[in-house]
Motif scaffolding. Structure first.
Motif, short mmCIF file in Angstrom:
data_model
loop_
_atom_site.label_atom_id
_atom_site.label_comp_id
_atom_site.label_asym_id
_atom_site.label_seq_id
_atom_site.Cartn_x
_atom_site.Cartn_y
_atom_site.Cartn_z
N ALA A 22 42.41 32.22 33.99
CA ALA A 22 42.75 33.61 34.29
C ALA A 22 41.55 34.28 34.95
CB ALA A 22 43.13 34.35 33.02
N GLU A 39 44.62 40.45 39.82
CA GLU A 39 44.62 39.54 38.68
C GLU A 39 45.35 38.28 39.10
OE1 GLU A 39 46.29 41.52 35.32
OE2 GLU A 39 44.62 42.93 35.18
N PHE A 41 44.84 33.57 39.04
CA PHE A 41 44.38 32.33 38.44
C PHE A 41 43.44 31.59 39.38
CE2 PHE A 41 48.43 33.54 36.69
CZ PHE A 41 48.16 33.48 35.33
#
Length: 108
Positions: A22, A39, A41
């Motif tokens: 994350a 946001e 990965f």
């Protein structure tokens, strides 16, 4: 839109990405005061051709800003090209004269 960066396999940053993929990323501008908040990965870029393209682009820019960029100062560990794939993004507009909401969600 993906975000690419370089690190070394010996760094805490790289170790952390292996344990938790994350990620969040923030970029800002002062005038007018705005941000983009992402946001998503993190993953390692595994394709050699893609690694070469992004390493060249990042290192050329870094060397134009720093005489010796951080990744070049570290000798331990392999150079890793990493990618942040966004899951969500929002724009923040902090201009007091704005006529819209302070935050706007960005969709693809």
């Amino acid at each position: 839109l993906n975000i690419y960066f370089i690190t070394r396999s010996s760094t805490q940053k790289y170790s952390n990405t292996l344990q938790n993929a994350a990620a969040s990323f923030l970029a800002s501008a002062e005038e007018p005061p705005r941000t983009v908040q992402i946001e998503g990965f993190i993953s390692e870029v595994s394709d050699p051709k893609e690694q070469e393209i992004h390493f060249k682009t990042i290192s050329e820019y870094a060397r134009s800003v720093y005489p010796e960029p951080p990744f070049a100062q570290m000798m331990n560990g392999e150079i890793m090209v990493m990618k942040i794939t966004p899951a969500s993004a929002r724009l923040g507009d902090f201009d007091p004269t704005r006529e819209t909401d302070m935050f706007q969600e960005v969709t693809q």
